[in-house]
Design a protein around this motif. Structure first.
Motif, PDB file in Angstrom:
ATOM      1  N   ALA A  49       0.824  -1.209   0.000  1.00  0.00           N
ATOM      2  CA  ALA A  49       0.000   0.000   0.000  1.00  0.00           C
ATOM      3  C   ALA A  49       0.859   1.260   0.000  1.00  0.00           C
ATOM      4  CB  ALA A  49      -0.935   0.003   1.205  1.00  0.00           C
ATOM      5  N   ASN A  50       1.999   1.227   0.675  1.00  0.00           N
ATOM      6  CA  ASN A  50       2.889   2.387   0.675  1.00  0.00           C
ATOM      7  C   ASN A  50       3.293   2.768  -0.741  1.00  0.00           C
ATOM      8  OD1 ASN A  50       2.972   2.912   3.420  1.00  0.00           O
ATOM      9  ND2 ASN A  50       4.850   1.772   3.788  1.00  0.00           N
ATOM     10  N   LEU A  51       3.645   1.772  -1.532  1.00  0.00           N
ATOM     11  CA  LEU A  51       4.044   2.032  -2.911  1.00  0.00           C
ATOM     12  C   LEU A  51       2.844   2.426  -3.762  1.00  0.00           C
ATOM     13  CD1 LEU A  51       6.475  -1.005  -3.355  1.00  0.00           C
ATOM     14  CD2 LEU A  51       7.059   1.335  -2.709  1.00  0.00           C
ATOM     15  N   GLY A  52       1.730   1.729  -3.560  1.00  0.00           N
ATOM     16  CA  GLY A  52       0.535   2.010  -4.346  1.00  0.00           C
ATOM     17  C   GLY A  52      -0.034   3.399  -4.120  1.00  0.00           C
ATOM     18  N   ALA A  53       0.116   3.917  -2.905  1.00  0.00           N
ATOM     19  CA  ALA A  53      -0.425   5.247  -2.598  1.00  0.00           C
ATOM     20  C   ALA A  53       0.248   6.326  -3.428  1.00  0.00           C
ATOM     21  CB  ALA A  53      -0.263   5.536  -1.105  1.00  0.00           C
ATOM     22  N   PHE A  54       1.538   6.184  -3.677  1.00  0.00           N
ATOM     23  CA  PHE A  54       2.227   7.150  -4.527  1.00  0.00           C
ATOM     24  C   PHE A  54       1.849   6.958  -5.989  1.00  0.00           C
ATOM     25  CE2 PHE A  54       4.975   7.394  -0.790  1.00  0.00           C
ATOM     26  CZ  PHE A  54       5.132   8.768  -0.682  1.00  0.00           C
ATOM     27  N   ALA A  55       1.719   5.701  -6.414  1.00  0.00           N
ATOM     28  CA  ALA A  55       1.381   5.431  -7.811  1.00  0.00           C
ATOM     29  C   ALA A  55       0.002   5.974  -8.170  1.00  0.00           C
ATOM     30  CB  ALA A  55       1.447   3.926  -8.071  1.00  0.00           C
ATOM     31  N   GLY A 266       5.462  -1.133   6.769  1.00  0.00           N
ATOM     32  CA  GLY A 266       4.608  -2.308   6.742  1.00  0.00           C
ATOM     33  C   GLY A 266       5.161  -3.485   7.516  1.00  0.00           C
ATOM     34  N   ARG A 267       6.096  -3.234   8.434  1.00  0.00           N
ATOM     35  CA  ARG A 267       6.809  -4.317   9.109  1.00  0.00           C
ATOM     36  C   ARG A 267       6.237  -4.679  10.474  1.00  0.00           C
ATOM     37  NH1 ARG A 267      11.846  -5.594   7.302  1.00  0.00           N
ATOM     38  NH2 ARG A 267      12.724  -5.875   9.390  1.00  0.00           N
ATOM     39  N   ALA A 274      -1.540   3.066   4.167  1.00  0.00           N
ATOM     40  CA  ALA A 274      -0.269   3.602   3.687  1.00  0.00           C
ATOM     41  C   ALA A 274       0.046   4.900   4.413  1.00  0.00           C
ATOM     42  CB  ALA A 274      -0.348   3.844   2.183  1.00  0.00           C
ATOM     43  N   SER A 275       1.313   5.132   4.634  1.00  0.00           N
ATOM     44  CA  SER A 275       1.719   6.366   5.311  1.00  0.00           C
ATOM     45  C   SER A 275       1.214   7.598   4.569  1.00  0.00           C
ATOM     46  CB  SER A 275       3.244   6.416   5.428  1.00  0.00           C
ATOM     47  OG  SER A 275       3.739   5.318   6.156  1.00  0.00           O
ATOM     48  N   LEU A 276       1.311   7.576   3.237  1.00  0.00           N
ATOM     49  CA  LEU A 276       0.873   8.737   2.455  1.00  0.00           C
ATOM     50  C   LEU A 276      -0.621   8.962   2.582  1.00  0.00           C
ATOM     51  CD1 LEU A 276       2.038  10.878   0.468  1.00  0.00           C
ATOM     52  CD2 LEU A 276       1.159   9.439  -1.367  1.00  0.00           C
ATOM     53  N   ASP A 277      -1.407   7.891   2.686  1.00  0.00           N
ATOM     54  CA  ASP A 277      -2.848   8.045   2.845  1.00  0.00           C
ATOM     55  C   ASP A 277      -3.205   8.616   4.210  1.00  0.00           C
ATOM     56  OD1 ASP A 277      -3.441   7.125   0.310  1.00  0.00           O
ATOM     57  OD2 ASP A 277      -3.667   5.038   0.947  1.00  0.00           O
ATOM     58  N   ALA A 278      -2.397   8.319   5.229  1.00  0.00           N
ATOM     59  CA  ALA A 278      -2.654   8.853   6.569  1.00  0.00           C
ATOM     60  C   ALA A 278      -2.217  10.299   6.706  1.00  0.00           C
ATOM     61  CB  ALA A 278      -1.939   7.995   7.619  1.00  0.00           C
ATOM     62  N   LEU A 294       7.336  12.238   6.537  1.00  0.00           N
ATOM     63  CA  LEU A 294       6.645  11.085   5.962  1.00  0.00           C
ATOM     64  C   LEU A 294       7.668   9.987   5.727  1.00  0.00           C
ATOM     65  CD1 LEU A 294       5.878   9.466   3.112  1.00  0.00           C
ATOM     66  CD2 LEU A 294       4.055   9.845   4.775  1.00  0.00           C
ATOM     67  N   ASP A 295       7.354   8.784   6.203  1.00  0.00           N
ATOM     68  CA  ASP A 295       8.234   7.629   6.039  1.00  0.00           C
ATOM     69  C   ASP A 295       7.441   6.480   5.439  1.00  0.00           C
ATOM     70  OD1 ASP A 295      10.441   5.690   6.651  1.00  0.00           O
ATOM     71  OD2 ASP A 295       8.965   4.945   8.086  1.00  0.00           O
ATOM     72  N   GLY A 296       7.932   5.930   4.329  1.00  0.00           N
ATOM     73  CA  GLY A 296       7.280   4.752   3.771  1.00  0.00           C
ATOM     74  C   GLY A 296       6.862   4.917   2.335  1.00  0.00           C
ATOM     75  N   GLY A 297       7.533   4.229   1.409  1.00  0.00           N
ATOM     76  CA  GLY A 297       7.112   4.193   0.028  1.00  0.00           C
ATOM     77  C   GLY A 297       7.827   5.130  -0.920  1.00  0.00           C
ATOM     78  N   ILE A 298       8.718   5.981  -0.418  1.00  0.00           N
ATOM     79  CA  ILE A 298       9.432   6.918  -1.286  1.00  0.00           C
ATOM     80  C   ILE A 298      10.405   6.141  -2.170  1.00  0.00           C
ATOM     81  CG2 ILE A 298      11.084   8.827  -1.374  1.00  0.00           C
ATOM     82  CD1 ILE A 298       8.448   9.809  -0.381  1.00  0.00           C
ATOM     83  N   ARG A 299      10.238   6.263  -3.480  1.00  0.00           N
ATOM     84  CA  ARG A 299      11.136   5.628  -4.430  1.00  0.00           C
ATOM     85  C   ARG A 299      11.592   6.573  -5.529  1.00  0.00           C
ATOM     86  NH1 ARG A 299      10.636   2.774  -0.733  1.00  0.00           N
ATOM     87  NH2 ARG A 299      10.365   0.493  -0.645  1.00  0.00           N
ATOM     88  N   ARG A 300      10.973   7.736  -5.627  1.00  0.00           N
ATOM     89  CA  ARG A 300      11.290   8.711  -6.670  1.00  0.00           C
ATOM     90  C   ARG A 300      11.279  10.122  -6.088  1.00  0.00           C
ATOM     91  NH1 ARG A 300      13.413   7.251 -11.681  1.00  0.00           N
ATOM     92  NH2 ARG A 300      12.443   5.333 -12.434  1.00  0.00           N
TER      93      ARG A 300
END
Length: 367
Positions: A49-55, A266-267, A274-278, A294-300
């Motif tokens: 979900a962390n990754l999906g929230a950014f996508a 997510g651990r 997802a962090s971004l959704d919160a 914000l922590d979680g899902g940053i890839r770009r």
């Protein structure tokens, strides 16, 4: 099975993104290390979900904007940063590289960033600070003995750490099925260096008592402990792992200086948002009264822009820099930070943002 490769001493031409570092790291990390770094709790829904929230979130471009002289420099708790990107606390970094936390911290400060050094670091906090020669933050895991907590805080202050971050969402370990299936174990050379010589917690349970409720949670921190901790240090105090607005408001009432919106990659507990959704709900609750990270899902770099548009002052990365550390040590971490900064600058320029102050929800395409 492919043999584990040693770290690289150069950056290959095809290594140009965080995703590339994950691909390379698969060859430079042991299966044991991959089981720890790349897995998450239970069915790993929150990690995905962390990754999906950014996508899901798209950016709104702004054409013909004058962004000459722009930059992404940031000020945070007295630190002057080249960009609003810090290294999250990750335990046991010698699992992936012999220099562990020292290499990561050195790279962070060399690139105008900072690092949150974990209580469970495989290098003593003093050695990490000496290697970095820059401003670091110390991440605190609550211990069963307040005297041990006080000692860790005093050591961090004496070593020159600039902020204290208490992780509040992991009073016990999550149900990490992938780790269990892989048989993950810490090798003898990798231990929690900051807790060396400290007596481990061994709850004495009566028949019928629960290890969770009567053992581990019996010594977990409470809001009263936040009051006590606030009195033990002059450093800025942040709480990491806040997802609920009610907890954000309570933290403000008790004098906390900042919050890190995080689901621990997510651990810990699966099926949390997802962090971004919160983040937007937390931002509404604090209403600008204190900085949010914000922590979680940053890839770009574009992910950084999205997080700042939704209320964050800065972001943290975890797994991506561990992949970079495993691949090419300090050089890899520095290269990853530079790559993400450049991606952020491109995203800012194309959405009409000359500085971080120009970033607002208007850079996001309406959902």
């Amino acid at each position: 099975m492919t043999a584990q490769l040693p770290p690289l001493d150069h950056i290959p031409a095809d290594l140009v993104s965080a995703a590339d570092y994950q691909r390379y790291a698969a060859r430079h990390m042991s299966a044991n290390a991959r089981a720890y770094v790349d897995s998450a709790a239970a069915d790993e829904l929150s990690h995905a979900a962390n990754l999906g929230a950014f996508a899901r979130r798209q950016l709104q471009t702004q054409v013909l904007a004058d962004v000459r002289g722009g930059h992404c420099r940031s000020e945070l708790f007295g630190l002057s940063l080249s960009h609003p990107l810090l290294l999250a606390p990750v335990a046991y970094q010698k699992l992936v590289h012999a220099d562990g936390e020292r290499a990561a911290a050195y790279a962070a400060t060399a690139m105008g960033s900072s690092m949150l050094v974990s209580t469970l670091a495989s290098t003593p906090l003093e050695e990490v600070a000496a290697a970095a020669q820059g401003a670091l933050w110390f991440q605190l895991y609550w211990q069963h003995d307040r005297a041990v907590v006080a000692e860790l805080v005093q050591r961090a202050e004496a070593a020159g750490y600039r902020a204290l971050v208490l992780t509040v969402d992991a009073p016990l370990a999550g149900v990490r099925n992938a780790e269990a299936r892989a048989g993950f174990q810490l090798p003898p050379r990798v231990q929690a260096a900051n807790l060396a010589g400290m007596a481990p917690y061994q709850p004495a349970l009566a028949a019928g008592q629960s290890m969770v409720f009567d053992g581990l949670m019996a010594v977990a921190p409470s809001w009263a402990d936040i009051d006590w901790l606030r009195q033990q240090t002059r450093l800025p105090l942040l709480l990491k792992g806040v997802l609920a607005p009610r907890d954000a408001r309570r933290a403000m009432q008790q004098g906390v200086d900042g919050l890190i919106v995080s689901n621990h990659g997510g651990r810990v507990l699966d099926s949390v948002p997802a962090s971004l959704d919160a983040l937007p709900r937390i931002a509404e609750a604090v209403d600008g009264a204190l900085p949010l990270l914000l922590d979680g899902g940053i890839r770009r770099g574009s992910d950084i822009l999205k997080a700042l548009a939704l209320g964050a002052s800065a972001v943290l990365i975890g797994r991506p820099y561990i992949h970079a550390l495993a691949t090419a040590g300090a050089l890899g971490v520095a290269h990853l930070l530079r790559t993400l900064q450049e991606e952020l600058e491109v995203a800012m320029a194309l959405t009409g943002c000359r500085t971080l102050a120009d970033i607002s929800p208007e850079v996001l395409w309406p959902e």
